[in-house]
Design a protein around this motif. Structure first.
Motif, PDB file in Angstrom:
ATOM      1  N   UNK A  61       0.125   5.735   3.882  1.00 29.29           N
ATOM      2  CA  UNK A  61       1.226   5.247   3.052  1.00 29.29           C
ATOM      3  C   UNK A  61       1.992   4.115   3.725  1.00 29.29           C
ATOM      4  N   UNK A  62       2.253   3.097   2.953  1.00 31.27           N
ATOM      5  CA  UNK A  62       3.055   1.952   3.390  1.00 31.27           C
ATOM      6  C   UNK A  62       3.906   1.555   2.193  1.00 31.27           C
ATOM      7  N   UNK A  63       5.219   1.759   2.262  1.00 28.68           N
ATOM      8  CA  UNK A  63       6.060   1.519   1.087  1.00 28.68           C
ATOM      9  C   UNK A  63       6.461   0.067   0.887  1.00 28.68           C
ATOM     10  N   UNK A  64       6.055  -0.839   1.764  1.00 27.15           N
ATOM     11  CA  UNK A  64       6.400  -2.248   1.540  1.00 27.15           C
ATOM     12  C   UNK A  64       5.568  -2.794   0.378  1.00 27.15           C
ATOM     13  N   UNK A  65       6.213  -3.450  -0.526  1.00 26.53           N
ATOM     14  CA  UNK A  65       5.515  -4.039  -1.658  1.00 26.53           C
ATOM     15  C   UNK A  65       5.095  -3.043  -2.717  1.00 26.53           C
ATOM     16  N   UNK A  66       5.649  -1.823  -2.694  1.00 27.60           N
ATOM     17  CA  UNK A  66       5.277  -0.814  -3.693  1.00 27.60           C
ATOM     18  C   UNK A  66       5.856  -1.182  -5.050  1.00 27.60           C
ATOM     19  N   UNK A  67       5.319  -0.548  -6.072  1.00 29.48           N
ATOM     20  CA  UNK A  67       5.769  -0.781  -7.432  1.00 29.48           C
ATOM     21  C   UNK A  67       6.984   0.099  -7.696  1.00 29.48           C
ATOM     22  N   UNK A  68       8.168  -0.470  -7.878  1.00 23.11           N
ATOM     23  CA  UNK A  68       9.392   0.334  -8.011  1.00 23.11           C
ATOM     24  C   UNK A  68       9.409   1.236  -9.244  1.00 23.11           C
ATOM     25  N   UNK A  69       8.674   0.907 -10.287  1.00 22.40           N
ATOM     26  CA  UNK A  69       8.674   1.707 -11.513  1.00 22.40           C
ATOM     27  C   UNK A  69       7.461   2.626 -11.619  1.00 22.40           C
ATOM     28  N   UNK A  70       6.721   2.798 -10.542  1.00 24.48           N
ATOM     29  CA  UNK A  70       5.535   3.642 -10.555  1.00 24.48           C
ATOM     30  C   UNK A  70       5.885   5.080 -10.902  1.00 24.48           C
ATOM     31  N   UNK A  71       5.091   5.705 -11.757  1.00 26.58           N
ATOM     32  CA  UNK A  71       5.295   7.118 -12.101  1.00 26.58           C
ATOM     33  C   UNK A  71       4.978   8.018 -10.922  1.00 26.58           C
ATOM     34  N   UNK A  72       4.319   7.488  -9.902  1.00 27.90           N
ATOM     35  CA  UNK A  72       4.030   8.264  -8.706  1.00 27.90           C
ATOM     36  C   UNK A  72       5.241   8.339  -7.781  1.00 27.90           C
ATOM     37  N   UNK A  73       6.243   7.523  -8.054  1.00 32.33           N
ATOM     38  CA  UNK A  73       7.454   7.515  -7.252  1.00 32.33           C
ATOM     39  C   UNK A  73       7.179   7.081  -5.825  1.00 32.33           C
ATOM     40  N   UNK A  74       7.814   7.763  -4.891  1.00 33.16           N
ATOM     41  CA  UNK A  74       7.653   7.405  -3.485  1.00 33.16           C
ATOM     42  C   UNK A  74       6.474   8.123  -2.843  1.00 33.16           C
ATOM     43  N   UNK A  75       5.775   8.978  -3.592  1.00 34.48           N
ATOM     44  CA  UNK A  75       4.614   9.683  -3.073  1.00 34.48           C
ATOM     45  C   UNK A  75       3.363   8.962  -3.561  1.00 34.48           C
ATOM     46  N   UNK A  76       2.763   8.189  -2.708  1.00 37.39           N
ATOM     47  CA  UNK A  76       1.577   7.428  -3.087  1.00 37.39           C
ATOM     48  C   UNK A  76       0.334   8.090  -2.494  1.00 37.39           C
ATOM     49  N   UNK A  77      -0.761   8.145  -3.238  1.00 36.27           N
ATOM     50  CA  UNK A  77      -1.984   8.769  -2.724  1.00 36.27           C
ATOM     51  C   UNK A  77      -2.679   7.901  -1.680  1.00 36.27           C
ATOM     52  N   UNK A  78      -3.506   8.541  -0.874  1.00 37.39           N
ATOM     53  CA  UNK A  78      -4.395   7.802   0.024  1.00 37.39           C
ATOM     54  C   UNK A  78      -5.693   7.590  -0.737  1.00 37.39           C
ATOM     55  N   UNK A  79      -6.238   6.372  -0.686  1.00 33.45           N
ATOM     56  CA  UNK A  79      -7.402   6.034  -1.488  1.00 33.45           C
ATOM     57  C   UNK A  79      -8.518   5.497  -0.602  1.00 33.45           C
ATOM     58  N   UNK A  80      -9.748   5.982  -0.867  1.00 33.34           N
ATOM     59  CA  UNK A  80     -10.944   5.501  -0.188  1.00 33.34           C
ATOM     60  C   UNK A  80     -11.955   5.063  -1.228  1.00 33.34           C
ATOM     61  N   UNK A  81     -12.823   4.156  -0.846  1.00 35.02           N
ATOM     62  CA  UNK A  81     -13.947   3.773  -1.695  1.00 35.02           C
ATOM     63  C   UNK A  81     -15.232   4.062  -0.934  1.00 35.02           C
ATOM     64  N   UNK A  82     -16.200   4.623  -1.629  1.00 36.19           N
ATOM     65  CA  UNK A  82     -17.533   4.784  -1.064  1.00 36.19           C
ATOM     66  C   UNK A  82     -18.328   3.581  -1.539  1.00 36.19           C
ATOM     67  N   UNK A  83     -18.715   2.720  -0.603  1.00 33.61           N
ATOM     68  CA  UNK A  83     -19.329   1.437  -0.928  1.00 33.61           C
ATOM     69  C   UNK A  83     -20.822   1.428  -0.594  1.00 33.61           C
ATOM     70  N   UNK A  84     -21.599   0.873  -1.486  1.00 37.33           N
ATOM     71  CA  UNK A  84     -23.022   0.671  -1.217  1.00 37.33           C
ATOM     72  C   UNK A  84     -23.183  -0.720  -0.605  1.00 37.33           C
ATOM     73  N   UNK A  85     -23.803  -0.758   0.550  1.00 41.65           N
ATOM     74  CA  UNK A  85     -24.050  -2.022   1.229  1.00 41.65           C
ATOM     75  C   UNK A  85     -25.530  -2.337   1.046  1.00 41.65           C
ATOM     76  N   UNK A  86     -25.803  -3.360   0.255  1.00 43.21           N
ATOM     77  CA  UNK A  86     -27.170  -3.705  -0.137  1.00 43.21           C
ATOM     78  C   UNK A  86     -27.744  -4.732   0.821  1.00 43.21           C
TER      79      UNK A  86
END
Length: 91
Positions: A61-86
């Motif tokens: 979590x890094x709250x700089x530049x967050x969306x002030x009107x987000x329905x998630x509020x101040x609790x933001x999820x951690x997100x990962x992507x599983x990427x295929x490297x071709x």
């Protein structure tokens, strides 16, 4: 079925606030720009990991530049992507 060895799978972690751009425009190499968020221990590039736990550390979590009107509020999820490297050079 013949197993293809032309691609590998790896994880990428980034702050939640970055994912709208990543999903819309793909992963971009921001090394050496004002948008670079972390160091470059292995040189310029997009960093991926074989283990999800490694990438999870870069999605904290890094709250700089967050969306002030987000329905998630101040609790933001951690997100990962599983990427295929071709056509990876080590394949």
């Amino acid at each position: 079925t013949v197993k293809s060895r032309s691609s590998i799978w790896a994880w990428h972690g980034s702050h939640f606030k970055n994912w709208h751009s990543i999903v819309r425009t793909s992963l971009k190499n921001m090394s050496g720009t004002k948008y670079q968020a972390h160091g470059a221990s292995y040189g310029k590039g997009i960093y991926l990991a074989k283990k999800s736990g490694t990438s999870l550390g870069y999605s904290k979590f890094d709250n700089s530049g967050m969306w002030p009107l987000s329905k998630l509020g101040k609790t933001q999820p951690q997100v990962l992507a599983l990427c295929e490297i071709v056509n990876h050079r080590n394949l």
